[in-house]
Design an enzyme around this catalytic site. Structure first.
Site: not given
Length: 240
Positions: A59, A96, A124, A205, A208
């Site tokens: 991402s 992801g 991730n 979040d 990001h």
């Protein structure tokens, strides 16, 4: 990418042309030949085809939460073009993705074969607390495949979050410098350098980057990417 257009002055005449018509056709072809020459010798054409760089990642590469035009590949291409490089940066980021996912889709991401790859994967794996042996093995497989295909690579490193403990972070963080050394690759140590944990550069979040955060990443990684592009351009020049 076609930067101009082509002209085809050929004329197909049925039967035997009259001398006057033949002379007119010859004059027209001469005019087309003269006017086409500057188009064929345009600066873009003189520089050769654009270098294709595949940004292969998760991402952070894909541009989660930002406009497509603000993604890392898009901003990187604009920054490189502003410095005079003729490039196409392909967005091969999938939100992801772990390094295992990267192994599974690498081959088709390299068709057609690019001139270089920026490899950004592993975040991730770390967020999920996957045993560092797994991303190490997966990245090793991808780098072996890229080496076998003769594709230059810029490896973008990642760091583990603190919540898994010091031993985990030590094992995970060592993956990237170890592999860069093994394959004699250029390494950008931490993809989120100067952006991670900075609220002015991150989305709500906390993970990001915003468009401004991505711009900061591009600014910091540019010297390494320019070196990668220079190696590609030099390789192309040697073929001529």
């Amino acid at each position: 990418m076609n930067d101009g257009f082509s002209l085809d002055p050929r004329m197909y005449l049925q039967g035997r042309p009259s001398p006057l018509l033949a002379k007119a056709a010859l004059c027209l072809m001469t005019i087309f030949a003269c006017t086409a020459a500057p188009i064929m010798m345009s600066p873009a054409a003189a520089q050769g085809r654009p270098a294709t760089i595949v940004a292969f990642g998760d991402s952070l590469t894909a541009g989660y939460g930002v406009k497509t035009s603000d993604s890392f590949p898009a901003q990187l291409q604009m920054a490189l073009e502003a410095k005079g490089h003729k490039v196409t940066v392909v967005n091969a980021g999938v939100s992801g993705d772990t390094t295992s996912d990267g192994v599974a889709r690498l081959d088709w991401a390299l068709e057609p074969k690019p001139d270089a790859v920026i490899l950004e994967l592993g975040a991730n794996d770390a967020l999920r607390g996957i045993d560092p042996k797994v991303p190490r093995a997966n990245l090793d497989k991808m780098l072996t495949a890229l080496k076998d295909k003769g594709i230059p690579v810029l490896l973008a490193g990642m760091k583990a979050p603190n919540n898994w403990g010091d031993q985990y972070a030590k094992s995970f963080d060592a993956i990237y410098p170890d592999l860069a050394s093994k394959y004699a690759l250029p390494l950008y140590p931490f993809f989120l350098e100067g952006v991670a944990l900075d609220r002015s550069f991150t989305q709500p979040d906390g993970l990001h980057p915003t468009a401004a955060g991505i711009a900061e990443i591009v600014k910091r990684i540019m010297p390494d990417v320019e070196a990668l592009v220079a190696s590609v351009e030099q390789k192309e020049a040697q073929k001529k």
